[in-house]
Each structure stands twice: as structure tokens, then as C-alpha cells.
Motif scaffolding. Structure first.
Motif, mmCIF file in Angstrom:
data_model
loop_
_atom_site.group_PDB
_atom_site.id
_atom_site.type_symbol
_atom_site.label_atom_id
_atom_site.label_comp_id
_atom_site.label_asym_id
_atom_site.label_seq_id
_atom_site.Cartn_x
_atom_site.Cartn_y
_atom_site.Cartn_z
ATOM 1 N N PHE A 23 -33.626 -2.201 5.439
ATOM 2 C CA PHE A 23 -32.663 -3.096 4.818
ATOM 3 C C PHE A 23 -32.988 -3.159 3.340
ATOM 4 O O PHE A 23 -34.123 -3.460 2.962
ATOM 5 C CB PHE A 23 -32.726 -4.493 5.441
ATOM 6 N N VAL A 29 -36.877 -4.115 3.530
ATOM 7 C CA VAL A 29 -37.595 -4.335 4.791
ATOM 8 C C VAL A 29 -37.407 -3.110 5.676
ATOM 9 O O VAL A 29 -36.270 -2.723 5.972
ATOM 10 C CB VAL A 29 -37.037 -5.573 5.539
ATOM 11 N N PRO A 50 -42.168 -8.771 19.817
ATOM 12 C CA PRO A 50 -42.374 -9.953 18.983
ATOM 13 C C PRO A 50 -41.174 -10.219 18.068
ATOM 14 O O PRO A 50 -40.435 -9.300 17.727
ATOM 15 C CB PRO A 50 -43.626 -9.618 18.159
ATOM 16 N N GLY A 52 -38.756 -10.595 15.132
ATOM 17 C CA GLY A 52 -38.642 -9.834 13.883
ATOM 18 C C GLY A 52 -39.003 -8.366 14.007
ATOM 19 O O GLY A 52 -39.086 -7.660 13.004
ATOM 20 N N CYS A 53 -39.194 -7.874 15.239
ATOM 21 C CA CYS A 53 -39.630 -6.475 15.399
ATOM 22 C C CYS A 53 -38.456 -5.502 15.354
ATOM 23 O O CYS A 53 -38.654 -4.294 15.392
ATOM 24 C CB CYS A 53 -40.426 -6.289 16.693
ATOM 25 N N LYS A 55 -35.383 -5.893 17.370
ATOM 26 C CA LYS A 55 -34.601 -5.810 18.615
ATOM 27 C C LYS A 55 -33.105 -5.880 18.313
ATOM 28 O O LYS A 55 -32.324 -5.041 18.760
ATOM 29 C CB LYS A 55 -35.004 -6.945 19.577
ATOM 30 N N SER A 56 -32.715 -6.904 17.557
ATOM 31 C CA SER A 56 -31.285 -7.058 17.248
ATOM 32 C C SER A 56 -30.788 -5.889 16.409
ATOM 33 O O SER A 56 -29.630 -5.471 16.551
ATOM 34 C CB SER A 56 -31.038 -8.373 16.496
ATOM 35 N N ARG A 220 -43.190 -5.155 13.627
ATOM 36 C CA ARG A 220 -42.479 -4.485 12.545
ATOM 37 C C ARG A 220 -43.390 -3.559 11.737
ATOM 38 O O ARG A 220 -44.495 -3.973 11.421
ATOM 39 C CB ARG A 220 -41.861 -5.545 11.619
HETATM 40 N N1 LIG Z 1 -29.037 -7.855 7.341
HETATM 41 C C1 LIG Z 1 -30.351 -7.859 7.059
HETATM 42 N N2 LIG Z 1 -30.801 -7.817 5.781
HETATM 43 C C2 LIG Z 1 -32.118 -7.811 5.500
HETATM 44 N N3 LIG Z 1 -33.090 -7.855 6.428
HETATM 45 C C3 LIG Z 1 -32.716 -7.911 7.715
HETATM 46 C C4 LIG Z 1 -31.324 -7.923 8.112
HETATM 47 N N4 LIG Z 1 -31.267 -7.981 9.465
HETATM 48 C C5 LIG Z 1 -32.546 -8.003 9.906
HETATM 49 N N5 LIG Z 1 -33.413 -7.953 8.860
HETATM 50 C C6 LIG Z 1 -34.873 -7.924 8.942
HETATM 51 O O1 LIG Z 1 -35.237 -6.853 9.800
HETATM 52 C C7 LIG Z 1 -36.304 -7.240 10.646
HETATM 53 C C8 LIG Z 1 -35.887 -7.090 12.109
HETATM 54 O O2 LIG Z 1 -34.878 -8.055 12.385
HETATM 55 P P1 LIG Z 1 -34.238 -8.242 13.841
HETATM 56 O O3 LIG Z 1 -33.736 -6.947 14.305
HETATM 57 O O4 LIG Z 1 -33.238 -9.352 13.718
HETATM 58 O O5 LIG Z 1 -35.492 -8.702 14.709
HETATM 59 P P2 LIG Z 1 -35.557 -9.344 16.188
HETATM 60 O O6 LIG Z 1 -34.184 -9.356 16.752
HETATM 61 O O7 LIG Z 1 -36.513 -8.478 16.931
HETATM 62 O O8 LIG Z 1 -36.136 -10.727 16.024
HETATM 63 C C9 LIG Z 1 -36.683 -8.654 10.265
HETATM 64 O O9 LIG Z 1 -37.744 -8.606 9.343
HETATM 65 C C10 LIG Z 1 -35.432 -9.166 9.606
HETATM 66 O O10 LIG Z 1 -35.743 -10.140 8.654
#
Ligand SMILES: Nc1ncnc2c1ncn2[C@@H]1O[C@H](COP(=O)(O)OP(=O)(O)O)[C@@H](O)[C@H]1O
Ligand SMILES: [Mg+2]
Length: 269
Positions: A23, A29, A50, A52-53, A55-56, A220
Motif C-alpha cells: 500500500f 506498507v 494475527p 493486520g497480517c 487477511k482482508s 506482516r
Molecule cells: N487501503 C489501505 N491503505 C493502506 N494500508 C492498508 C490498506 N488496507 C490495509 N492496509 C494495511 O495492510 C495491512 C494488512 O491489512 P488487512 O489486510 O486489513 O489485515 P487483517 O485483515 O489481517 O487484519 C495492515 O497493516 C493495514 O494497515
């Protein structure tokens, strides 16, 4: 790579290889690093790891909401170009239209696409009954509990008849009992339909109870740390959580997540 290509073609619903996601911004990131995973057609895969790893992020790549920085994301063998009605995404909060009734929310998708009512009416009625909401046909979302809203969300998704269900902590906001009810509902619906599901959760019990395979992610930047097959018989019910096989799987997955959480903590020091 070549050897892999020479294997007989397997029917994969989803294939990620070499997927990295960074990102941008003032402080970039690296959310995913060289992720590889496959999900077979009709398979129920849970992803845990964990907070912030990434998943989403994986789910959003498959849904077509985000683009990988590098690597390939294939759905049914074709690169994902953007969102599509073949992939339904279910979030923690069912995004219902507050001014539409339960019924209108349920049939929203085919109606918005201009499909004739006779095509979806019976099916929608069946799904609404399946999630136990026939009597709430004319209610508005504000008149429903959180669990009922998620059930409308599930009925609406079922009416869309997607090839792929992408679920991002869909029961995360529900109380414990409602959550169990929803898990059992999803188990029985899945037993009937056997559609491909990617289910993200941080609840290890939920992952084992529902899935054929649990993927454990590293801290992460996220990678797939391990793939744990869940060879528990179906149909399953919540009673399974005291089964010794279940408990052993839970211990194994917990240890892996704990290990990853320690790595994340050390990296932050
Ligand atoms: N749109 C975005 N812009 C910047 N950073 C992002 C964005 N979406 C997610 N992140 C970062 O990417 C990392 C993984 O996020 P995410 O996939 O939401 O984790 P999880 O779902 O496992 O908790 C995190 O550090 C999050 O802050
Ligand atoms: Mg998330």
C-alpha cells in the motif's frame, strides 16, 4: 514451476501465486509478500492469522476491490480484473438498505439487474425461509437484531447464486449464542450447496468447525505459513468443539498463531 504445470489440471476456483501487495503513501506498507494459495472448487477454506497480517487484503484482491502490486490472482483460471457478480462478499456488517424491507433487500441484486420476478421469487422465498425470516418479509432493517440482519445478508447473497462466497469475519460482531446459530446455519446451507467459500476469521474454533482447510498466515508482511487440513466428518455441529481431534487441531493452530504474534512483537521492538 514447470513440474507444477505438468501435473494434471486440477479444478481450482482461486489461485494466487507470487502475490505481493504494497500500500503506497508517505509510509508504504508491505501487506502481503509472495503469497501463494489455491482453493479448490467447492472447497471451504478458512484463513486465520494475527491482526493486520493481510487477511482482508487477500479477500479484497480476489473480490477485485484491490490490485496486486505483483503476482497473479486467478478466479476460475482467469485474472481478476475487478468486482463481479460471480463473487459475493459478506462483511461483518450486513450492508442492508435501511429504507428497503427484508424482502426488497433479499431480491435487490436480481431486481437491480432487471431480471423478471418469476426468475427469482421462489428461490428468494426459499432462502428467506432457510434463514428463518419468512415472517419478517415486510420488516425494515432497523426492526431487526444484528443476527437477523446478517441472516438477511446471507439470504441476499444466496439469491445472487455466486460461484464464490468471500466472507470477511461475517459473524465477528455477533454475540456468542447468535454466532453459534449462524455457524450452524452456514454449515447446513453449505452442506446443501457446496459452493466455494473463503472465510476469514480470527476465531480458531470457528475456522476449524466450518472449514475443509485452515490456512494460517504469518505476521506482516503476510504469507501463508501453513495449510492445515480439517479431516472432521460432515455434517458437523457445534458439539464437535469438544472432540479430541478438534482440540488437537486447535492446539496446533493456536501454537502457530502465537509463534507469529511473537515474531510480530519482536519486529515491533
Ligand atoms: N487501503 C489501505 N491503505 C493502506 N494500508 C492498508 C490498506 N488496507 C490495509 N492496509 C494495511 O495492510 C495491512 C494488512 O491489512 P488487512 O489486510 O486489513 O489485515 P487483517 O485483515 O489481517 O487484519 C495492515 O497493516 C493495514 O494497515
Ligand atoms: Mg481484516
Amino acid at each position: 514451476m514447470l513440474e507444477e504445470n505438468q501435473q494434471p489440471m486440477t479444478e481450482n476456483a482461486i489461485e494466487l501465486s507470487g502475490v505481493t501487495k504494497i500500500f503506497g503513501g508517505a509510509k508504504p506498507v508491505r501487506a502481503l509478500d509472495d503469497v501463494a494459495l489455491t482453493v479448490g472448487k467447492g472447497q471451504f477454506v478458512a484463513i486465520v492469522g494475527p491482526s493486520g497480517c493481510g487477511k482482508s487484503t487477500i479477500l479484497n484482491l480476489v473480490a477485485g476491490f484491490e490490485k496486486a502490486t505483483s503476482g497473479t490472482v486467478l478466479v476460475d483460471g482467469a485474472p481478476v480484473g475487478g468486482p463481479g457478480p460471480d463473487r459475493a462478499v459478506v462483511f461483518q456488517e450486513a450492508a442492508l438498505f435501511p429504507w428497503l424491507s427484508v424482502w426488497e433487500n433479499t431480491v435487490f441484486s436480481p431486481k437491480a439487474r432487471g431480471r423478471p420476478e418469476r426468475e427469482y421469487k421462489d428461490k428468494a422465498k426459499q432462502f428467506l425461509s432457510r434463514v428463518g425470516l419468512s415472517e419478517f418479509h415486510d420488516h425494515l432493517p432497523a426492526q431487526l437484531s444484528g443476527g437477523m440482519k446478517q441472516r438477511v445478508g446471507l439470504a441476499r447473497t444466496l439469491v445472487m447464486e455466486p460461484q464464490l462466497f468471500l466472507m470477511d469475519e461475517p459473524f465477528g460482531a455477533l454475540d456468542a449464542q447468535t454466532r453459534i446459530d449462524m455457524q450452524e446455519l452456514l454449515l447446513s446451507v453449505w452442506d446443501e450447496l457446496r459452493r466455494t467459500v473463503v472465510f476469514i476469521t480470527h476465531d480458531v474454533d470457528e475456522a476449524i468447525l466450518l472449514a475443509d482447510v485452515v490456512l494460517v498466515m504469518s505476521a506482516r508482511p503476510g504469507r501463508i505459513r501453513s495449510r492445515v487440513p480439517i479431516d472432521l466428518p460432515r455434517p458437523r455441529s457445534i458439539d464437535l468443539i469438544t472432540d479430541p481431534v478438534f482440540v488437537a487441531l486447535k492446539r496446533e493452530i493456536f501454537n502457530q498463531i502465537r509463534h507469529e504474534a511473537n515474531i510480530a512483537r519482536l519486529a515491533a521492538d
